[in-house]
Design a protein around this motif. Sequence first.
Motif, PDB file in Angstrom:
ATOM      1  N   ALA A 270      -5.920 -11.791  -1.766  1.00 25.29           N
ATOM      2  CA  ALA A 270      -5.348 -10.946  -1.913  1.00 25.29           C
ATOM      3  C   ALA A 270      -5.092 -10.689  -1.195  1.00 25.29           C
ATOM      4  N   ALA A 271      -4.623 -10.987   0.361  1.00 20.69           N
ATOM      5  CA  ALA A 271      -4.353 -10.451   1.404  1.00 20.69           C
ATOM      6  C   ALA A 271      -2.851 -10.252   1.607  1.00 20.69           C
ATOM      7  N   THR A 272      -2.634 -11.157   2.476  1.00 28.66           N
ATOM      8  CA  THR A 272      -1.186 -11.048   2.964  1.00 28.66           C
ATOM      9  C   THR A 272      -0.482 -12.014   2.606  1.00 28.66           C
ATOM     10  N   SER A 273      -0.558 -12.636   0.908  1.00 27.87           N
ATOM     11  CA  SER A 273       0.181 -12.952   0.275  1.00 27.87           C
ATOM     12  C   SER A 273       0.606 -12.203  -0.635  1.00 27.87           C
ATOM     13  N   GLU A 274       0.627 -10.572   0.126  1.00 29.68           N
ATOM     14  CA  GLU A 274       1.141  -9.551  -1.233  1.00 29.68           C
ATOM     15  C   GLU A 274       2.271  -9.177  -0.354  1.00 29.68           C
ATOM     16  N   GLU A 275       2.683  -8.526  -1.567  1.00 33.05           N
ATOM     17  CA  GLU A 275       4.857  -7.509  -0.976  1.00 33.05           C
ATOM     18  C   GLU A 275       4.384  -6.725  -1.838  1.00 33.05           C
ATOM     19  N   TRP A 276       5.005  -5.556  -0.451  1.00 32.97           N
ATOM     20  CA  TRP A 276       5.182  -3.893  -1.070  1.00 32.97           C
ATOM     21  C   TRP A 276       6.003  -3.801  -1.334  1.00 32.97           C
ATOM     22  N   LEU A 277       6.821  -3.169  -2.566  1.00 35.32           N
ATOM     23  CA  LEU A 277       8.217  -2.208  -1.612  1.00 35.32           C
ATOM     24  C   LEU A 277       7.694  -0.649  -1.726  1.00 35.32           C
ATOM     25  N   THR A 278       8.424  -0.042   0.198  1.00 26.25           N
ATOM     26  CA  THR A 278       7.844   0.560   0.305  1.00 26.25           C
ATOM     27  C   THR A 278       9.316   1.694   0.835  1.00 26.25           C
ATOM     28  N   ARG A 279       9.315   2.678   0.434  1.00 30.78           N
ATOM     29  CA  ARG A 279      10.403   3.923   0.382  1.00 30.78           C
ATOM     30  C   ARG A 279      10.224   5.434   0.201  1.00 30.78           C
ATOM     31  N   ARG A 280      10.756   6.107   0.855  1.00 31.22           N
ATOM     32  CA  ARG A 280      11.058   7.567   1.330  1.00 31.22           C
ATOM     33  C   ARG A 280      11.117   8.139   0.695  1.00 31.22           C
ATOM     34  N   VAL A 281      10.734   9.355  -0.415  1.00 30.01           N
ATOM     35  CA  VAL A 281      10.876   9.857  -1.123  1.00 30.01           C
ATOM     36  C   VAL A 281      10.455  11.879  -0.628  1.00 30.01           C
ATOM     37  N   ASN A 282      10.834  11.847  -1.215  1.00 27.55           N
ATOM     38  CA  ASN A 282      11.285  13.851  -1.459  1.00 27.55           C
ATOM     39  C   ASN A 282       9.787  14.363  -1.483  1.00 27.55           C
ATOM     40  N   PRO A 283       9.425  15.070  -0.507  1.00 30.45           N
ATOM     41  CA  PRO A 283       8.003  15.376  -0.117  1.00 30.45           C
ATOM     42  C   PRO A 283       7.443  16.266  -2.060  1.00 30.45           C
TER      43      PRO A 283
ATOM     44  N   GLN B 245       2.660  13.613   4.627  1.00 29.77           N
ATOM     45  CA  GLN B 245       1.596  14.251   5.888  1.00 29.77           C
ATOM     46  C   GLN B 245       2.504  14.986   6.075  1.00 29.77           C
ATOM     47  N   LEU B 246       1.906  16.190   5.861  1.00 28.50           N
ATOM     48  CA  LEU B 246       2.219  17.561   5.555  1.00 28.50           C
ATOM     49  C   LEU B 246       2.607  18.424   7.394  1.00 28.50           C
ATOM     50  N   ARG B 247       2.347  17.725   8.241  1.00 27.24           N
ATOM     51  CA  ARG B 247       2.097  18.250   9.523  1.00 27.24           C
ATOM     52  C   ARG B 247       3.987  18.597  10.019  1.00 27.24           C
ATOM     53  N   PRO B 248       4.598  17.446   9.662  1.00 30.33           N
ATOM     54  CA  PRO B 248       6.008  17.407  10.535  1.00 30.33           C
ATOM     55  C   PRO B 248       7.226  18.095   9.505  1.00 30.33           C
ATOM     56  N   ASN B 249       7.571  19.207   9.551  1.00 31.15           N
ATOM     57  CA  ASN B 249       8.846  20.023   9.111  1.00 31.15           C
ATOM     58  C   ASN B 249      10.030  19.185   9.006  1.00 31.15           C
ATOM     59  N   PRO B 250      10.233  18.322   7.646  1.00 28.45           N
ATOM     60  CA  PRO B 250      10.491  19.019   6.637  1.00 28.45           C
ATOM     61  C   PRO B 250       8.356  17.936   6.319  1.00 28.45           C
ATOM     62  N   GLN B 251       8.053  18.056   5.813  1.00 28.62           N
ATOM     63  CA  GLN B 251       7.366  16.943   5.324  1.00 28.62           C
ATOM     64  C   GLN B 251       7.459  15.588   4.997  1.00 28.62           C
ATOM     65  N   VAL B 252       7.186  14.729   5.587  1.00 22.88           N
ATOM     66  CA  VAL B 252       7.015  13.075   5.086  1.00 22.88           C
ATOM     67  C   VAL B 252       6.512  12.837   3.973  1.00 22.88           C
ATOM     68  N   ARG B 253       6.855  12.050   3.095  1.00 21.02           N
ATOM     69  CA  ARG B 253       6.010  11.012   1.933  1.00 21.02           C
ATOM     70  C   ARG B 253       6.985  10.054   1.795  1.00 21.02           C
ATOM     71  N   MET B 254       5.945   9.093   2.147  1.00 24.06           N
ATOM     72  CA  MET B 254       6.578   7.731   1.423  1.00 24.06           C
ATOM     73  C   MET B 254       5.933   7.099  -0.115  1.00 24.06           C
ATOM     74  N   VAL B 255       5.996   6.160  -0.325  1.00 21.02           N
ATOM     75  CA  VAL B 255       5.479   5.749  -1.244  1.00 21.02           C
ATOM     76  C   VAL B 255       5.521   4.284  -1.037  1.00 21.02           C
ATOM     77  N   HIS B 256       4.496   3.756  -1.080  1.00 22.83           N
ATOM     78  CA  HIS B 256       4.230   1.958  -1.655  1.00 22.83           C
ATOM     79  C   HIS B 256       4.057   1.225  -2.752  1.00 22.83           C
ATOM     80  N   LYS B 257       4.386   0.546  -3.418  1.00 25.98           N
ATOM     81  CA  LYS B 257       4.552  -0.248  -4.698  1.00 25.98           C
ATOM     82  C   LYS B 257       4.066  -1.546  -4.481  1.00 25.98           C
ATOM     83  N   GLN B 258       3.155  -2.060  -5.269  1.00 21.37           N
ATOM     84  CA  GLN B 258       2.741  -3.455  -5.020  1.00 21.37           C
ATOM     85  C   GLN B 258       4.071  -4.637  -5.846  1.00 21.37           C
TER      86      GLN B 258
END
Length: 328
Positions: A315-328, A285-298
């Motif tokens: 392959a729908a709701t049985s999936e799990e995702w790891l979500t992490r905020r990282v530096n932009p 997301q480029l609009r916020p200051n600082p920018q917000v970057r989220m990485v989602h991994k299956q």
Amino acid sequence: MLAVSLPQVHHFLCRALRRRLHLLVLFSLAKAFLLCRLTVSSSSVLMAAVTSTGGRSSTEGLRDVGSSSGGSIITGNSSSIASSNTTSTSPHRWVQALDLALEKNKADMHSRFMQLATIGQREASTDQDDEEDVISDKICSKYRPHVRWVVFRGFFHDNTTTLKVITDSRSEKVKDLRANPFGELSWYFVQSREQFRLTGKCQLVMAGESDAALADAREAQWAALSDNARLQFIWPLPGAPQEEDSMTEEMRMALFNPPPPTASSAPPDTFVLLLFHPSRVDHLQLRPNPQVRMVHKQRQGKGGKEGDTRKAECAATSEEWLTRRVNP
């Protein structure tokens, strides 16, 4: 002239003074009331900004940094995510973020255009002096990245993370994906100033598909197309040279404008439903200051192997995702 006595003048001045004092008191009370309302409203806005980040609850934000691995596991049982105000029924945070971006940018007709990158073998060059080929041969690569625009056709099901695209079986991308099914989607939304990069595996649903559910999905997608879109699949071979000397403009117009197939007609062999199964989503997301970057991994080991495409409808709701905020 009117004869006015001193007592009358005194009485008139007293009444005028009392009225003025009343007005001053009323004005002061109204001013105090408005200031009080503004203070309360500002406090509410500030509290909402502190307790919410990008539409998430405060506890959800803490989960991003609360686990030992530095991320949070997002499952289909997350009530805080399911209650988000989006159009998708998928519980995954990135799907809802994508739905929200599409909603914010729906006035832009290009918001459903995205770029698909694949890896394919480079064509042999007939120019022996081509410096680029000489350098690449030294590097050892016979492969080249290929990128093109495609149109997002929705999700495979309402509660899945699989995206739909259509393509021609004679196209370069199909040739690439048959040799290497992995690809990447890049998506930029101008109005909300955010980018999505999706890495995953592509599945080609072609003529003669043995899976009944996938074959039905291909036919349904064909029927949903416009006449002009269906017409492109009976055009001459893409990329083939046109004989400028022997073909007139009238001949060219007739060649590319035959009667279009109807929605009820069977899809031609050239029509391919491409299913993209993401395993990693990078949302910036480029609009916020600082920018917000989220990485989602299956998450591995849940809902089958990563990139498993043969049972896309499961392959729908049985999936799990790891979500992490990282530096932009």
